[in-house]
Each structure stands twice: as structure tokens, then as C-alpha cells.
Design an enzyme around this catalytic site. Sequence first.
Site, PDB file in Angstrom:
ATOM      1  CG  HIS D  46      -1.950   1.028   1.216  1.00 11.09           C
ATOM      2  ND1 HIS D  46      -3.222   0.804   0.754  1.00 11.09           N
ATOM      3  CD2 HIS D  46      -1.912   2.333   1.583  1.00 11.09           C
ATOM      4  CE1 HIS D  46      -3.923   1.917   0.837  1.00 11.09           C
ATOM      5  NE2 HIS D  46      -3.149   2.857   1.347  1.00 11.09           N
ATOM      6  CE1 TYR D  49       0.498   3.043  -5.497  1.00 10.22           C
ATOM      7  CE2 TYR D  49       1.654   4.179  -3.737  1.00 10.22           C
ATOM      8  CZ  TYR D  49       0.514   3.989  -4.495  1.00 10.22           C
ATOM      9  OH  TYR D  49      -0.602   4.733  -4.238  1.00 10.22           O
ATOM     10  CG  HIS D  92     -11.310   3.081   2.118  1.00  4.06           C
ATOM     11  ND1 HIS D  92     -11.933   3.556   3.236  1.00  4.06           N
ATOM     12  CD2 HIS D  92     -10.012   2.958   2.466  1.00  4.06           C
ATOM     13  CE1 HIS D  92     -11.046   3.719   4.196  1.00  4.06           C
ATOM     14  NE2 HIS D  92      -9.878   3.369   3.756  1.00  4.06           N
TER      15      HIS D  92
END
Lengths: 79, 79, 233, 579
Positions: D46, D49, D92
Site C-alpha cells: 500500500h 508500491y 477503500h
Amino acid sequence: MKVRVTVMLKEGVLDPQGKAISHALQTLGFPGVTEVHVGKVIELDVEGSDQAAVQKQAEDMARDLLANLVIEDFKVEVL
Amino acid sequence: MKVRVTVMLKEGVLDPQGKAISHALQTLGFPGVTEVHVGKVIELDVEGSDQAAVQKQAEDMARDLLANLVIEDFKVEVL
Amino acid sequence: MKSAIVVFPGTNRERDMAIALKRVTGKAPTMLWHRDTDLPDVDLVVLPGGFSYGDYLRCGAMAAHSPIMAAIRAFAQKGGHILGVCNGFQILTETGMLPGALLRNANLRFLSQDCHLRVERNDTPFTHKWAKDAVFRTPLAHGDGNYTADSQTLEKLEGEGLVAFRYANAKGDVQADDAETNPNGSINSIAGILSENTRICGMMPHPEDLVDPLMGGEDGLPLFEGLVEAFVR
Amino acid sequence: MKKTVDLALAREFGLTSEEYDRVLKIMGRTPSLTELGVFSVMWSEHCSYKSSRKWLRTLPTTAPWVIHGPGENAGVVDIGEGYAAIFKMESHNHPSFIEPYQGAATGVGGILRDVFTMGARPVANLNALRFGSPDTPRTRQIIDGVVRGIGGYGNCVGVPTVGGEINFHPAYDGNPLVNAMTVGIARKDRIFLSAAAGVGNPVVYVGSRTGRDGIHGATMSSAEFDENALAKRPTVQVGDPFIEKLLIEACLELMATDAIVAIQDMGAAGLTSSSVEMAGKGGVGIELDLDAVPQREPGMTAYEMMLSESQERMLIVLRPDRTEIARKIFEKWELDFAVIGHLTDTGHIVVKHKGQVEADIPLDPLAEEAPIYDRPAATPQAPAPLEAVHAPLSLDAMLLKLVGSPDLASRAWVWNQYDSTVGGQTVRRPGAADAAIVKIEDTTLGLALTTDCTPRYCQADPKSGGAQAVAEAWRNITATGARPLAVTDNLNFGNPEKPEIMGQFVAAIEGMGEACRALDFPVVSGNVSLYNETRQPDGSTMAILPTPAIGALGVFEDVSKAVGLGMASESALVLIGET
Ligand SMILES: Nc1ncnc2c1ncn2[C@@H]1O[C@H](COP(=O)(O)OP(=O)(O)O)[C@@H](O)[C@H]1O
């Protein structure tokens, strides 16, 4: 039978309502209030006369629908 | 001291939330539920040790802020 | 017309309201903060839309106790003009300056859509630019706009002609049990009401968001033009 | 929660044994629990990357009108008359499956902060949603919660939700996608960045208090933790849009002064990533005193505070002589404000709590030696030939069927729950044009905004699917009369450790890049969401369809010239292009 299900946020879960109310009470001149928690109460009329069975049914209802167990706890009282 | 204020819609005031829950309970397979009322419960920590004084203070808070007496009734319990 | 807009923590349509007022007066309204205790010399005070204090507990409940509300009450007692839109209407009912209360929308959802309003009387500063029974379009955006009042209050409102606007269809037909035309379920399709002296008006929809052809029309403009005409000074 | 730090714990925290070796080498000793926590979140997919970076670099990111491309909190483009548009999209997905309302709501909150952190007033929200089959009760529940959550947050903060898209496919049954986009406007000479500067400058914490929210959100499997703590510990963050609204106003008020040196929101991995990134970008050290952090619960440990994902918090480096000005502004808005540290010249992040040093990590290697992977990627198979489509028996029936299908049905039920007019600048609401249109207050300028992706195309052929998503966004913008300027993306894929998934990812990026280059339509911000898979009853896992969602922005010099979808009577209908 009358049943009361009380649903409150789990401990540690942010309670924006409670926070805002406690803040408002301070400014309204109720300085002695330290913590506020807001929950829901759901009062139900449930058919049946067996207290234990009604209790059990209300608990099932709470688990299935009335409370969101990810963030909430509930309590069932047969009145 | 811990105080619980329960706020319910007055009798006669439309309670669409209660209706929606009772409907949802039917479709979820809880046929025995006849009436549902939804309210709020507000739990407060109030400083002080005189039960009567705390009760009085909580009633004032309920009247001033926690309940809207046009549509709601409240009940105060010092726990 | 000199006007002021009150900003509470969580108010979010104060800019929309300022645009509408500026459009008709040519000057920006004064912005007041909820902690202010004095009002400037104004003809009109506006309580705009939004989510004051997050609308936690009940919509408008906490804002009704803001410091500025004492000054606004005094202003009303002296015959001042007050417009409360959406959250502003909720605040006015919470303070008791207007009767009744606003409950959750009947379908329990936030509603954001256009509606049509029928003008119930046109002899007030808020409504005189319309003809009686005129119908106009306006956006609404709220979760708690379901107006209610006990039967006595309702009788008085209806009997004394204190209903300013009702939800209707485009032709002006009112049908309270029809979710199409009375989207939030308000009793008697009431969308806006007046105080006894007709100087306080509370309404749920947002005429201030329809005052520019670019945003879809000017249907809300007569409210603001009418106010300006009522206070030529 | 006394834990011995060793390889086993590092694994629980999501690090591989090679990555843990690297940590040991950098530290020259066994890290403390807090230090291990910092490494594990900073090196998580997260935040780092690590699987995607190599490929993201191939996307075009520049154009004369691009002011800031990827690397800042959001992308910034010049829209003329001294204004800049600032925008980004973010996912999300996982939180929205666990708790649809709060997951979606906090997704909106997070992306708003990314945008106003840079000095912009948010003027529009959009979203891109994917759900499973709409006829299962669980999916209906998720849709209901997600839509309420997006509305609940956006409506309250007073930012209009003006557009979006929704698709349905069984591949999203256990893994819905919630991608939220925010667009904001700033003066182009008043843009705020996150690089900290000025040794000795105070580091200030503002917003909500820190609780034990979502501590293992970013990296680790929660089951390993002591059972008792787990039962009480919320894995879901709850959003408070009211506080966010105050935070927006307070930050914008502070930004009108000259007090801010650098500012960054606390997103995933909250205090850790914000402090590490701000100091790292500025090439300075940072020292934090956790005793000063505003706390919601008693007894929080350094580890918990550094990893908490409590919402509605920001970190600011201030000019020291402006601290009191800033404090007054946040007091006016009734938000917590605390000086929790200062910048140093050590090049380390030092975290103190109750007189103890809980973490002391050199920042350069933490960033520079972060793992980066070139994962094997299988070339996607050629799309399977389509089954022959028979001419429908009745065109009427066919049309009805199409109009009634979930992917084409009216979205009015959704957008009618979103406040699309607040702000008074919405020129075209949802459904009124191919892209949403908002005016820039006090100017004639306007923005055209859209989100687009067709996952089934990407499934059939990831490269053309990626290109198609960009092209569709471009078409939707040009169809309103606006000039397309730039793109943000949200790349939602399955497990990148599987070569066929990595292959989809690589091909989709290749297609996007090609289309962006051809259209002079640079990517200025974006987000990657990997590991979107669900375990099946038979033990296998099912990945979502490859879903590179594209958000795009175009500008009108004169927004009164915008065109919508409504056909005036007696107008002629012209079809352009080959059918
Ligand atoms: N999740 C959503 N939120 C808000 N608006 C939406 C959403 N989904 C679709 N819309 C709106 O519905 C309209 C039609 O959507 P869509 O069929 O995806 O359009 P298009 O074919 O132009 O991509 C557009 O105006 C779009 O912005």
C-alpha cells in the site's frame, strides 16, 4: 412480551455523536459531564410466553439485523 | 455517576424506522414481532455523588438538549 | 436590503446563500459566527443549510443552543425578518421560534432531487413575488425533512394560513400520501411555514441553489427579489 | 502486548524473510516492536508500491499544463486565470466489504484530505463502484451501505457528489470496489507540499484524537494478536465528517497565512507514513514526542500510536514564530492542536514515549532500500472468440432487456442520495451530461469530470481495455465541449504474485499509457489496489476482473458553452464514427 434491545458502539470505536454531545453540554453550562456514549434502543413486542425462548429469539434478531457486530455490541432484556 | 437517558418518540408520532425494522424482521423470518419502536440511549458520566442532584441535572440536560419534547419523551436512570 | 448569514460549525450552504443574496442586492451579506453575541444592523438574518454539529443527536439541536441564538431571538422579538433553510429550518424549530419538528424522511434515505412547491399565500415578504398558488421548481437535499406537528399546532398553522409552501406536482396538485410529489412524507405536504407575524420563514428546499440559468434555472430567485423589494433602503 | 521481535513476528507483520534481513542490516540490531511496525507499513504494498512502481513509471505524466504529477498527495494541473485543479482517486475496497457504510465513508474522507492538504477547496466528489451480482442479499446490503456511506460523508462535509459509475459482476461478490475521487481548486501560486524543511521547526498535530483504530489495517493478519485485545479493538475506522468539515475550513484558513512550511494528511499508517514521508522528502530528520499526541483512549503504546489509522488528522510543519496564529485558528474551529515534535538534522526519525526512545530509524535507507519487485508477468491470452450472437426475435423486447439490466439501468436511486448541488456551482448534475460539470466560482471557468472503466473489456484484453477506459473518459469530456487535461487512476487487480494477474496489470498499464500518450492526456495521480481476491469454498481464490478505473478532468474557458445530453425538439441526430 416486551423486549428491549440496546445497541452501543464497541469500546474503542470512535463515537462522533457522543463526542459532539459532550462538547455541547460543556458549552451549555453542564460542566460536570465527562463521557458521553450514544446508542440505539429498540423496543419490540414479541409473541410468546416462554421467557427464555423470547430472549433467544431477540438475540437472534439483534445479531441478524438490529446490531452491526463489526462495530456494535448489544444487550437484550425481556421486560 | 453513570446516567442513562432513554429518548423515545412520543406515542402517535410516526416512526418509519420502527416500521422498517418490523418489516425487515418479518422477511428475515421472525414473524412473531408485532410492534417495534426505535429510540436513542445516551449514557453519561456525570460528576457528583448525590443521586438526587445528579438525577435532577440529567433531567435538565434531557429537557434542554437531549430530547425534543415536541416529538420525544425521555426517561432518566441513575445507574 | 442588508442581510447576514449565520455560520455554525458544520454549516455548508452559506456560500450558496451568499451567492443568491449578492445576486439580488449587489453586495455580499455579512457572515456571522455562531459565537457572536451581537447582530449588526440588518434587515434579514439567514440560517443556511448544512449539518451544524454534524446533525448529531438531532438536526439543529446543538446549534439551537449556540451563543448567537439569543441575539437572534431578540431580533425576532423586535420584529426582525429571519429565513431558515433546511438545517436553518431545523434550528428554528429546535429553538421553538417556529412550531413543529422535522423527522427522518419517510423512506429513511437522504433525498437530493428537484421538487415543486406551491405558494400558499403571497402577502408576505418571502412570497409576494409569486402569485398565490404559483408553482416553482427547486432542489432539495436533506435526510430529515419530514415536517410534523401535533394536531393543535397543525390546526393553527392551517387555520391562520401560516403554511408558506407545500410540496406539489408541476401542476400544483398536492397529495400528501404520494411519495412522488411529497418526497419526505411531510404532514399536509408542508415544505415551509411562517411565524404568526409572518416575519420568520422556515423551509426545507433550497431556492438559493436555483438562481442562475447556468445552474439550471432561476426558479428560486423570486424569494430573494421579493425580500429585496420588501426592504428598499 | 509484549512481543519478541523476530522473523516470525516480521512475517506476521507482512514482511518476507529477505525484507526482514534488509531491516536487520539497516538497523545493525534487532529492531524494537515500534521500529518493526514502521518498516512493515512503509514497505507494505500500500505504501511502497513495491509490485507496481516499475510499471507506473512508464505512464506519461507531463504536459505544459501539469504543475505537479504523481508523487505529491494529488495531481495538480493549470486550468487558467491563475487557478489550478487538484485531484486524485483512491480505493477503500477492503474496508467497504467489512463494513460498507464506514468503509465507503472513510474512503471519501481520505481522498478529500489528499486534496485539501495541498491547499485546494474541494469542489466535487465522484466515485467508481463495482459490486457482485445484485440479486444476492449480501451484495444488496453492501450496495446500500456503500451508497449511504458515500452520501453520509460527502453530504455532511458539503462537497457535491456529481458523478460516478457502477458495474456488477459475480467476480466482485466477495470483493467490491469503492474508488472515490475528489477535485479541488486552488490559486496556482498557493499550493502546499509535503516536503519538510527548517531544522528546529515545530511539527504540529491537528484534527481528531488518536485511538486504536485499524492498527493492523495496512499489513498484518490480525489473528496473531492476543485474543482479548482483538475482541475489543476495532478493525474498522469510523469517520466523523463533521470534524472533517471543520478541518477543511481550519486548514484553508491557516493556508491563507504564511505559517505553513509543509503539510500532509495522516492516511494509511497515519503518523508513521506522514512523518516519514515529510521528513524524507525534505531531507531532514524528525523527532516526535508521543506523550503530546492527543489520545482518545488511555494506555496507548508507541506502537499503537504510530500505526493507528484514526481518521481526520493532519501533520503540519510550521514556521516557529507562527505557532500561536495556527493554534488560535484550530481553537476557533474547536479542533485538537498539539506540537508533537520538531525537525532535526540527524536524518533519523526518532520516536519518544514516556522518556524512552521507542524508535530510531535512519530515513534514507528506509526509503531507498524499500523493496521493489519486478514480478513475473504472463502475457495475457488472446481473448476467446465471442459466441455467435443471434439476431433478437424482437427489437422491443431486446431494448427492454438491455434497459432493465443492472449495468444499464438508471442510477437515479444512487445519485438521488448524494447532494449534488451544494456549493451552488453544479452546472450539470449526474445524468445530465456525459461528464459532470462544475463552475469555478467567480470565473467563467468550468470543469468536466468523469470516471470510466469497462472491466469486461479489460478481462477480455487488458491492454485494449486499459486504452479503452482512457479513451472513454476522454470522449465523455470532449462530448461536453471541454478540453481534456489530465487523468487520475485507480488500478484494482488481484494478487500480483500470480503471473497471470501481473500480466493483466502490465498490459493494462501499457494500454493506458499508449492512449494517454496518443491523446496528450497525462496521468497526474493515482492509486493501486492489489490482492483483490476472495477465497472460494473449495480453497481456491477468485480474483476480481482487472479494473483500471480512470478519473479524468477537462476544462472550459467559458462554461456557459457546455453541452448536455437533453435533446431539444426538432434537433437532428448525427452519428459519428463507424458502427
Ligand atoms: N456511483 C455513482 N455516483 C454518482 N453518479 C453516478 C454513479 N454512477 C453513475 N452515475 C452517473 O450516472 C450517469 C450515467 O452513468 P454511466 O452509465 O456510467 O455514464 P457513461 O455511459 O457516460 O459513462 C452519469 O452522469 C454518471 O455520472
